[in-house]
Write a protein that holds these residues in place. Structure first.
Motif, PDB file in Angstrom:
ATOM      1  N   LEU A  58       0.253  -1.410   0.207  1.00  0.00           N
ATOM      2  CA  LEU A  58       0.208  -0.061  -0.157  1.00  0.00           C
ATOM      3  C   LEU A  58       0.578   1.354   0.430  1.00  0.00           C
ATOM      4  O   LEU A  58       0.662   2.004  -0.600  1.00  0.00           O
ATOM      5  CB  LEU A  58      -0.777   0.434   1.325  1.00  0.00           C
ATOM      6  CG  LEU A  58      -2.290  -1.245   1.173  1.00  0.00           C
ATOM      7  CD1 LEU A  58      -2.616  -0.703   2.434  1.00  0.00           C
ATOM      8  CD2 LEU A  58      -3.019  -0.631   0.276  1.00  0.00           C
ATOM      9  N   ALA A  59       2.113   1.247   0.412  1.00  0.00           N
ATOM     10  CA  ALA A  59       2.979   2.546   1.583  1.00  0.00           C
ATOM     11  C   ALA A  59       3.701   2.862   0.450  1.00  0.00           C
ATOM     12  O   ALA A  59       4.369   3.592   0.449  1.00  0.00           O
ATOM     13  CB  ALA A  59       2.651   2.752   2.395  1.00  0.00           C
ATOM     14  N   ASP A  68      -7.847  -1.553  -5.236  1.00  0.00           N
ATOM     15  CA  ASP A  68      -8.826  -1.921  -3.590  1.00  0.00           C
ATOM     16  C   ASP A  68      -8.005  -2.754  -2.585  1.00  0.00           C
ATOM     17  O   ASP A  68      -6.911  -3.892  -2.827  1.00  0.00           O
ATOM     18  CB  ASP A  68      -9.940  -2.014  -4.630  1.00  0.00           C
ATOM     19  CG  ASP A  68     -10.168  -3.333  -5.548  1.00  0.00           C
ATOM     20  OD1 ASP A  68      -9.751  -4.113  -4.666  1.00  0.00           O
ATOM     21  OD2 ASP A  68     -11.495  -2.949  -6.424  1.00  0.00           O
ATOM     22  N   ASP A  69      -9.051  -3.314  -2.406  1.00  0.00           N
ATOM     23  CA  ASP A  69      -8.187  -4.113  -0.968  1.00  0.00           C
ATOM     24  C   ASP A  69      -8.692  -5.222  -1.357  1.00  0.00           C
ATOM     25  O   ASP A  69      -7.706  -5.964  -0.977  1.00  0.00           O
ATOM     26  CB  ASP A  69      -9.762  -4.101   0.284  1.00  0.00           C
ATOM     27  CG  ASP A  69      -9.693  -2.675   1.096  1.00  0.00           C
ATOM     28  OD1 ASP A  69      -8.754  -2.176   0.551  1.00  0.00           O
ATOM     29  OD2 ASP A  69      -9.885  -2.275   2.041  1.00  0.00           O
ATOM     30  N   LYS A  70      -9.255  -6.230  -1.813  1.00  0.00           N
ATOM     31  CA  LYS A  70     -10.320  -6.984  -2.675  1.00  0.00           C
ATOM     32  C   LYS A  70      -8.571  -7.845  -3.754  1.00  0.00           C
ATOM     33  O   LYS A  70      -7.575  -8.660  -3.229  1.00  0.00           O
ATOM     34  CB  LYS A  70     -11.052  -7.419  -3.553  1.00  0.00           C
ATOM     35  CG  LYS A  70     -11.073  -8.905  -3.561  1.00  0.00           C
ATOM     36  CD  LYS A  70     -12.582  -9.054  -4.354  1.00  0.00           C
ATOM     37  CE  LYS A  70     -13.228 -10.152  -4.577  1.00  0.00           C
ATOM     38  NZ  LYS A  70     -12.182 -10.762  -6.193  1.00  0.00           N
ATOM     39  N   GLU A  71      -7.974  -6.403  -3.965  1.00  0.00           N
ATOM     40  CA  GLU A  71      -6.846  -7.044  -5.622  1.00  0.00           C
ATOM     41  C   GLU A  71      -5.646  -6.834  -4.346  1.00  0.00           C
ATOM     42  O   GLU A  71      -5.076  -8.201  -4.604  1.00  0.00           O
ATOM     43  CB  GLU A  71      -6.892  -5.538  -6.231  1.00  0.00           C
ATOM     44  CG  GLU A  71      -8.130  -5.597  -7.217  1.00  0.00           C
ATOM     45  CD  GLU A  71      -7.601  -4.740  -8.282  1.00  0.00           C
ATOM     46  OE1 GLU A  71      -7.997  -4.502  -9.283  1.00  0.00           O
ATOM     47  OE2 GLU A  71      -7.319  -3.251  -7.860  1.00  0.00           O
ATOM     48  N   VAL A  72      -5.541  -6.083  -3.419  1.00  0.00           N
ATOM     49  CA  VAL A  72      -3.791  -6.282  -2.544  1.00  0.00           C
ATOM     50  C   VAL A  72      -3.991  -7.474  -1.889  1.00  0.00           C
ATOM     51  O   VAL A  72      -3.108  -8.417  -1.878  1.00  0.00           O
ATOM     52  CB  VAL A  72      -4.470  -5.027  -1.824  1.00  0.00           C
ATOM     53  CG1 VAL A  72      -2.754  -5.302  -0.711  1.00  0.00           C
ATOM     54  CG2 VAL A  72      -3.780  -3.396  -2.543  1.00  0.00           C
ATOM     55  N   ALA A  73      -5.044  -8.140  -1.393  1.00  0.00           N
ATOM     56  CA  ALA A  73      -5.291  -9.417  -0.997  1.00  0.00           C
ATOM     57  C   ALA A  73      -5.276  -9.902  -1.687  1.00  0.00           C
ATOM     58  O   ALA A  73      -4.550 -11.228  -1.076  1.00  0.00           O
ATOM     59  CB  ALA A  73      -7.162  -9.366  -0.136  1.00  0.00           C
ATOM     60  N   GLY A  94       4.290   3.067  -3.814  1.00  0.00           N
ATOM     61  CA  GLY A  94       3.207   2.691  -3.363  1.00  0.00           C
ATOM     62  C   GLY A  94       1.142   2.762  -3.924  1.00  0.00           C
ATOM     63  O   GLY A  94       1.908   2.938  -5.478  1.00  0.00           O
ATOM     64  N   PHE A  95       0.765   1.415  -3.816  1.00  0.00           N
ATOM     65  CA  PHE A  95       0.181   1.461  -4.865  1.00  0.00           C
ATOM     66  C   PHE A  95      -1.342   1.487  -3.872  1.00  0.00           C
ATOM     67  O   PHE A  95      -2.273   0.683  -4.298  1.00  0.00           O
ATOM     68  CB  PHE A  95      -0.231  -0.486  -5.038  1.00  0.00           C
ATOM     69  CG  PHE A  95       1.490  -0.441  -5.598  1.00  0.00           C
ATOM     70  CD1 PHE A  95       1.334  -0.313  -7.510  1.00  0.00           C
ATOM     71  CD2 PHE A  95       2.715  -0.731  -5.676  1.00  0.00           C
ATOM     72  CE1 PHE A  95       1.989  -0.733  -8.710  1.00  0.00           C
ATOM     73  CE2 PHE A  95       3.602  -1.029  -6.868  1.00  0.00           C
ATOM     74  CZ  PHE A  95       3.568  -0.773  -7.955  1.00  0.00           C
ATOM     75  N   ALA A  96      -1.106   1.908  -2.734  1.00  0.00           N
ATOM     76  CA  ALA A  96      -2.902   2.398  -2.531  1.00  0.00           C
ATOM     77  C   ALA A  96      -4.005   2.705  -2.809  1.00  0.00           C
ATOM     78  O   ALA A  96      -5.001   2.370  -3.366  1.00  0.00           O
ATOM     79  CB  ALA A  96      -2.777   3.205  -0.862  1.00  0.00           C
ATOM     80  N   ALA A  97      -3.177   3.605  -4.139  1.00  0.00           N
ATOM     81  CA  ALA A  97      -4.805   4.425  -4.736  1.00  0.00           C
ATOM     82  C   ALA A  97      -4.975   4.065  -6.094  1.00  0.00           C
ATOM     83  O   ALA A  97      -6.102   3.977  -6.939  1.00  0.00           O
ATOM     84  CB  ALA A  97      -3.665   5.861  -5.323  1.00  0.00           C
ATOM     85  N   ARG A  98      -3.639   2.608  -6.404  1.00  0.00           N
ATOM     86  CA  ARG A  98      -4.239   2.102  -7.665  1.00  0.00           C
ATOM     87  C   ARG A  98      -5.399   0.807  -7.480  1.00  0.00           C
ATOM     88  O   ARG A  98      -5.516   0.297  -8.372  1.00  0.00           O
ATOM     89  CB  ARG A  98      -2.546   1.606  -8.377  1.00  0.00           C
ATOM     90  CG  ARG A  98      -2.668   3.008  -9.575  1.00  0.00           C
ATOM     91  CD  ARG A  98      -1.444   2.573 -10.043  1.00  0.00           C
ATOM     92  NE  ARG A  98       0.338   3.233  -9.308  1.00  0.00           N
ATOM     93  CZ  ARG A  98       0.471   2.817 -10.150  1.00  0.00           C
ATOM     94  NH1 ARG A  98       1.020   1.821 -10.978  1.00  0.00           N
ATOM     95  NH2 ARG A  98       2.278   3.341  -9.083  1.00  0.00           N
TER      96      ARG A  98
END
Ligand code: HEC
Ligand code: HEC
Ligand code: HEC
Length: 425
Positions: free
Chosen positions: A362-363, A387-392, A381-385
């Motif tokens: 994220l950061a 969503d939670d599901k994608e990061v998971a 960081g990829f927080a803006a690119r």
């Protein structure tokens, strides 16, 4: 005549920098080094502020606590403190007027500092730091925490200051490492779990809780001992790899991230090679057996690499990896030595708790710049690119890719870390 009086002035310590510490080194220089070991700068200097003038807000469960001005200014700082006053504040958390400091100041660790080190630190702060007459913002906590005398009970119950006790079973080098880790380095303030009243559950290596992993702004800080159950962990690292990580912020297995980046930047990155080796040697004594984590076989690593190379029928996580990460960390997850850390076998990827991995995605992160390794390597960081599901999905993919072997990550876990990002100071 002149020579003689200069000499006696020097001997009485009145000429800044001229006095010698017991071991023959310059006292002020030695004090500056102790301040590095203790990372006094980290809290007592606000971003962009003057050195040691205080003002850094430290978020705690009690409320926001401001680090104070510890420059030698007589009014705003500690200029009126005698060495005994200073020693008592540093090691017992008690001010000259009898009031008690909040344990945001790690005095239970500093209690282990030797008299010689406190003496040098005092000389350094009084003689080599420029006085700053601006007072730090006042800490105003809500009732009952604004009652500083209450901290007296805290001290009695938890923070009982105990001096350093060398372990007769350790070598001189390992004991030097233990002294730095438990004392000035206050490594336990992040790496040891805290109890109900924010106290660290242990302050020395005799207890299994010591350095068994902590929590900081939603990041589960890794354990520094094998029985701390943190997945891959540093139990499998060599002494040289630990020393490199602390001295350069990077080694062949990992790059430092999160709050540890500042620790390397301001403290461990300035340690002498002898002290880095001592710290590493001591940490190794806490992990007589390797961590219970075992990597998957090399064939699994080859299978992941082949799948990513073919780039057909990819899972969402694998596709996100190719699109966003592979350019730097490569399809084999090996990265590039000293530039892009390897993700295959990395302790942050395989930790029991995925918070560090989620936080990094994220950061982003950047390596500290220290004399031994000046280049700053940046991970966006990829927080803006994502969503939670994608990061998971991405994190779950990584934790099973190559030889990695750790549990899947849920969108809820990502959401929690994301919420904590906004709160971090
Ligand atoms: C993790 C953050 C942190 C670190 C590291 C730290 N301090 Fe502090 N220190 C604080 C905070 C916060 C206070 C004020 C606490 C309060 O208001 O009760 C404080 C207060 C003090 C005081 C009392 C000053 C006064 O009159 O109010 C002294 C002296 C001091 N620190 C010295 C040091 C020295 C020397 C070091 C390095 C060896 C150091 N501190 C490292 C957070 C820190
Ligand atoms: C532009 C190059 C670049 C890209 C793209 C990139 N990274 Fe990184 N990554 C780095 C660098 C440089 C570091 C070292 C920074 C640090 O941790 O101090 C790093 C560190 C990491 C770490 C921490 C490793 C450790 O040992 O602590 C993880 C995990 C990670 N990256 C995962 C990813 C993931 C997942 C993606 C894709 C979403 C990604 N990276 C995209 C360059 C990159
Ligand atoms: C302000 C909090 C803080 C302090 C103080 C601190 N650490 Fe850390 N440390 C962390 C965090 C957070 C990480 C995880 C960083 C990452 O995964 O990129 C970490 C990671 C590490 C690691 C790598 C562990 C792994 O499994 O990858 C080592 C080794 C380490 N710290 C040693 C130390 C030593 C030795 C000290 C004392 C001199 C210390 N730390 C003080 C927060 C801290």
């Amino acid at each position: 005549m002149l020579k003689l009086s200069l000499l006696s002035l020097a001997a009485s310590g009145l000429i800044a920098g001229a006095a010698l510490a017991q071991d023959g080194t310059d006292l002020v220089q030695k004090g500056a080094y102790v301040a590095r070991l203790g990372d006094c700068m980290a809290c007592h200097t606000a971003p962009g502020g003057k050195p040691y003038a205080g003002g850094l807000p430290i978020k705690s469960d009690l409320g926001t606590i401001y680090a104070t001005n510890i420059t030698p200014d007589p009014d705003a700082g500690i200029g009126k403190y005698s060495e005994a006053d200073f020693a008592r504040a540093l090691r017992k958390g008690v001010l000259p007027d009898g009031s008690h400091l909040y344990p945001a100041m790690p005095y239970p660790s500093y209690a282990k500092l030797s008299d010689a080190d406190v003496h040098a630190l005092y000389a350094y702060l009084m003689q080599a730091v420029a006085p700053v007459s601006t007072p730090a913002p006042e800490t105003r906590l809500g009732f009952p925490f604004n009652q500083r005398w209450g901290m007296m009970f805290w001290n009695t119950a938890f923070g009982d200051a105990v001096g350093f006790a060398p372990d007769p079973d350790l070598t001189a080098e390992e004991n030097r490492g233990k002294y730095i880790v438990e004392g000035a380095g206050h490594c336990g303030s992040c790496h040891t779990p805290r109890g109900i009243a924010m106290q660290e559950k242990a302050y020395d290596g005799d207890s299994a809780a010591y350095l068994s992993g902590g929590e900081l702004n939603g990041w589960d800080v890794p354990a520094l001992r094998a029985d701390g159950s943190s997945g891959a962990g540093i139990a499998g690292w060599s002494t040289a790899e630990i020393a490199d990580y602390l001295g350069k912020g990077r080694n062949d297995r990992a790059a430092v991230g999160g709050e540890m980046t500042a620790v390397v930047q301001h403290s461990t990155g300035h340690m002498s090679n002898a002290d880095l080796n001592a710290v590493a040697a001591y940490l190794k004594t806490l992990s007589p057996a390797p961590a219970p984590w075992t990597p998957k076989p090399d064939s699994a690593a080859r299978a992941t690499t082949a799948k990513l190379t073919a780039a057909t029928d990819l899972s969402t996580g694998a596709r996100l990896y190719i699109d966003s990460c592979g350019a730097c960390h490569f399809v084999n997850g090996k990265g590039a030595k000293d530039i892009f850390p390897q993700l295959d076998g990395a302790s942050v990827v395989n930790a029991d708790s995925p918070t560090g991995l989620i936080h990094t995605i994220l950061a982003g992160a950047q390596t500290p710049s220290v004399e031994r390794a000046p280049s700053v390597n940046l991970m966006p960081g990829f927080a803006a690119r994502m969503d939670d599901k994608e990061v998971a999905e991405l994190a779950s993919f990584l934790r099973g890719a190559w030889t990695n072997d750790a549990g899947a990550v849920t969108a809820d876990q990502v959401a929690k870390v994301r919420a904590g990002l906004d709160k971090a100071p």
